[in-house]
Design an enzyme around this catalytic site. Structure first.
Site, PDB file in Angstrom:
ATOM      1  N   CYS A  48      50.187  13.234  37.607  1.00 38.52           N
ATOM      2  CA  CYS A  48      50.685  12.336  36.564  1.00 38.52           C
ATOM      3  C   CYS A  48      49.584  11.340  36.158  1.00 38.52           C
ATOM      4  CB  CYS A  48      51.949  11.632  37.045  1.00 38.52           C
ATOM      5  SG  CYS A  48      52.845  10.695  35.773  1.00 38.52           S
ATOM      6  N   ASP A  63      58.476  19.892  31.409  1.00 35.25           N
ATOM      7  CA  ASP A  63      57.599  18.731  31.590  1.00 35.25           C
ATOM      8  C   ASP A  63      57.499  17.979  30.269  1.00 35.25           C
ATOM      9  OD1 ASP A  63      55.740  16.843  32.262  1.00 35.25           O
ATOM     10  OD2 ASP A  63      54.295  18.244  33.106  1.00 35.25           O
ATOM     11  N   HIS A  80      59.089  17.647  35.735  1.00 31.52           N
ATOM     12  CA  HIS A  80      58.001  16.702  35.978  1.00 31.52           C
ATOM     13  C   HIS A  80      58.229  15.982  37.304  1.00 31.52           C
ATOM     14  CE1 HIS A  80      54.765  13.926  34.604  1.00 31.52           C
ATOM     15  NE2 HIS A  80      55.395  13.078  35.390  1.00 31.52           N
TER      16      HIS A  80
END
Length: 258
Positions: A145, A191, A224
């Site tokens: 991330c 995502d 995610h």
């Protein structure tokens, strides 16, 4: 000159959802270049004879390297023969400290850290290189991330051996156009920060860079954060997280031998 087109979106609620993992971190908290750093040292007598000569630079998601999930992930790589160093570029104020805080907004919180982390992390990297570069010439980097841009910046140099990221944020086309070293991308099926169209555009850029060594894996049914903050009680999520971590080791082992 035209700025590179962005490929990832802003952070969002999925970046702050987490299930703390169980386990006792065995690394130590130290300071490098004035920054708190989690250090996971190679386990003696590992399967990798050259383990002590390899180092992984770990660039954490918004929960930082001192969050238990991050620590256990770094410990796992240390068990495979790597010295793992995780820098706290949030300087003690990671998202882990704001869980359940009324009105807290990750998108507002992250703004100053994008600037400060970009300023304080390069001196940390330089200090790591000075301290460990001669002893451990095989240096590899992994990011999640928020940490993905630091991996991509290093892969644009000839210093690191290879890199890996999962569910990235804050990337643009330029990151892929500048890459010089091998890259492993681990992506969830769903995502919001790096959707299908962006991932495929990144792949197109890498394909055009015919000399670039890359590998892309997509985990169906995941979202995610799957590589760092899944629910280990759910078999599918646990398997995807463990497989992603194992793939990083295999990728790094492969390029360490190359």
């Amino acid at each position: 000159m035209r700025a590179p087109a962005p490929l990832t979106g802003a952070l969002g609620p999925c970046c702050t959802r987490t299930v703390p993992h169980s386990g006792a971190p065995r690394g130590t908290v130290e300071h490098i270049a004035g920054l708190t750093t989690y250090v996971a040292r190679p386990v003696p007598n590992t399967k990798t004879e050259e383990g002590g000569k390899r180092v992984i630079l770990y660039f954490a998601d918004v929960f930082g390297p001192l969050y238990v999930n991050s620590q256990l992930a770094m410990d796992y790589w240390a068990e495979q023969g790597y010295l793992v160093l995780g820098v706290d570029y949030f300087e003690g104020d990671s998202a882990a400290h704001h869980r359940g805080e009324p009105g807290w907004d990750v998108d507002l919180w992250v703004v100053p850290f994008r600037t400060s982390a970009a300023r304080i992390t390069p001196p940390w990297i330089a200090a790591v290189r000075e301290t460990y570069g001669a002893q451990r010439p095989l240096t590899i980097c992994a990011g999640y991330c928020f940490g993905a841009p630091f991996v991509m910046d290093l892969l644009a140099t000839d210093w690191v051996t290879a890199g890996a990221f999962a569910h990235p944020a804050f990337l643009d086309e330029g990151h892929f156009e500048r890459i010089q070293r091998p890259l492993l991308m681990s992506s969830p099926e769903d995502d919001f920060t790096f959707p299908h169209s962006a991932r495929r555009r990144a792949e197109d850029i890498l394909v055009a860079r015919v000399f670039t060594d890359y590998y892309i894996q997509v985990f169906g049914g995941t979202k995610h954060g799957f590589a760092t903050r899944p629910d280990p009680a759910l078999q599918a999520e646990r398997w995807a997280k463990e497989e992603a971590a194992s793939a990083v080791v295999r990728w790094f082992d492969h390029h360490a031998r190359a």
